[in-house]
Design an enzyme around this catalytic site. Sequence first.
Site, PDB file in Angstrom:
ATOM      1  N   TYR A  92       4.563  29.524  42.937  1.00 45.76           N
ATOM      2  CA  TYR A  92       5.417  29.014  43.680  1.00 45.76           C
ATOM      3  C   TYR A  92       5.749  27.579  43.819  1.00 45.76           C
ATOM      4  O   TYR A  92       6.166  27.093  44.819  1.00 45.76           O
ATOM      5  CB  TYR A  92       5.298  29.568  45.366  1.00 45.76           C
ATOM      6  CG  TYR A  92       4.863  30.973  45.430  1.00 45.76           C
ATOM      7  CD1 TYR A  92       5.912  31.925  45.267  1.00 45.76           C
ATOM      8  CD2 TYR A  92       3.665  31.536  45.407  1.00 45.76           C
ATOM      9  CE1 TYR A  92       5.973  33.313  45.427  1.00 45.76           C
ATOM     10  CE2 TYR A  92       3.581  32.805  45.641  1.00 45.76           C
ATOM     11  CZ  TYR A  92       4.569  33.895  45.525  1.00 45.76           C
ATOM     12  OH  TYR A  92       4.485  35.160  45.708  1.00 45.76           O
ATOM     13  N   HIS A 110      10.832  34.043  48.427  1.00 48.37           N
ATOM     14  CA  HIS A 110      10.951  33.884  46.967  1.00 48.37           C
ATOM     15  C   HIS A 110      12.157  34.415  46.192  1.00 48.37           C
ATOM     16  O   HIS A 110      12.832  33.901  45.239  1.00 48.37           O
ATOM     17  CB  HIS A 110       9.421  34.162  46.186  1.00 48.37           C
ATOM     18  CG  HIS A 110       9.396  33.826  44.748  1.00 48.37           C
ATOM     19  ND1 HIS A 110       9.583  32.536  44.107  1.00 48.37           N
ATOM     20  CD2 HIS A 110       9.154  34.583  43.774  1.00 48.37           C
ATOM     21  CE1 HIS A 110       9.470  32.591  43.141  1.00 48.37           C
ATOM     22  NE2 HIS A 110       9.035  33.826  42.721  1.00 48.37           N
ATOM     23  N   ASN A 146       7.948  25.686  42.929  1.00 47.56           N
ATOM     24  CA  ASN A 146       9.412  25.632  42.419  1.00 47.56           C
ATOM     25  C   ASN A 146      10.113  24.979  43.893  1.00 47.56           C
ATOM     26  O   ASN A 146       9.785  25.333  44.775  1.00 47.56           O
ATOM     27  CB  ASN A 146       9.897  27.025  42.645  1.00 47.56           C
ATOM     28  CG  ASN A 146       9.037  27.752  41.494  1.00 47.56           C
ATOM     29  OD1 ASN A 146       9.189  27.619  40.313  1.00 47.56           O
ATOM     30  ND2 ASN A 146       8.375  29.128  41.947  1.00 47.56           N
ATOM     31  N   HIS A 189      27.591  15.444  42.899  1.00 47.22           N
ATOM     32  CA  HIS A 189      27.446  15.665  44.336  1.00 47.22           C
ATOM     33  C   HIS A 189      27.566  17.171  44.437  1.00 47.22           C
ATOM     34  O   HIS A 189      28.492  17.811  44.464  1.00 47.22           O
ATOM     35  CB  HIS A 189      28.428  14.995  45.237  1.00 47.22           C
ATOM     36  CG  HIS A 189      27.916  15.105  46.808  1.00 47.22           C
ATOM     37  ND1 HIS A 189      29.150  15.171  47.569  1.00 47.22           N
ATOM     38  CD2 HIS A 189      27.116  15.040  47.298  1.00 47.22           C
ATOM     39  CE1 HIS A 189      28.291  15.292  48.928  1.00 47.22           C
ATOM     40  NE2 HIS A 189      27.198  15.305  48.713  1.00 47.22           N
TER      41      HIS A 189
END
EC number: 5.4.99.62
Length: 129
Positions: free
Chosen positions: A118, A96, A120, A20
């Site tokens: 990008y 970013h 990601n 977690h």
Amino acid sequence: MKKAGILNRHLAGALAELGHGDGVLVCDAGMPVPDGPRVVDLAFRAGVPSFAEVVDGLLAELVVEGATAATEVREANAECAALLDGLFPALALVPHERLKELSAGARLIVRTGEARPYANVLLRCGVFF
């Protein structure tokens, strides 16, 4: 031999160790990978496997309580932005450069063969109960 789910033994093992609050960065082939986090590099060729395929496979096996992506994805990669918006209605967006900083704290980085900018996302693991 495993017959379903994620077959890559390195990735399956790394996922089994997550808890977690742990972070999992799923990234394109061009994302700088920081020293520190465990890396499972799935990149084979440009576009293989795709970001979408890997995210889909991970979501079938992980409980995710949060996701963060780069603000730049909205203008530079509309298809990826739409995918992320559909999967994560409460998607957090950061510059970013900030996402790269946050990736250093990830427990696991999964590098895809994605060759679009990008693509990601930093996933935060939840619990199943």
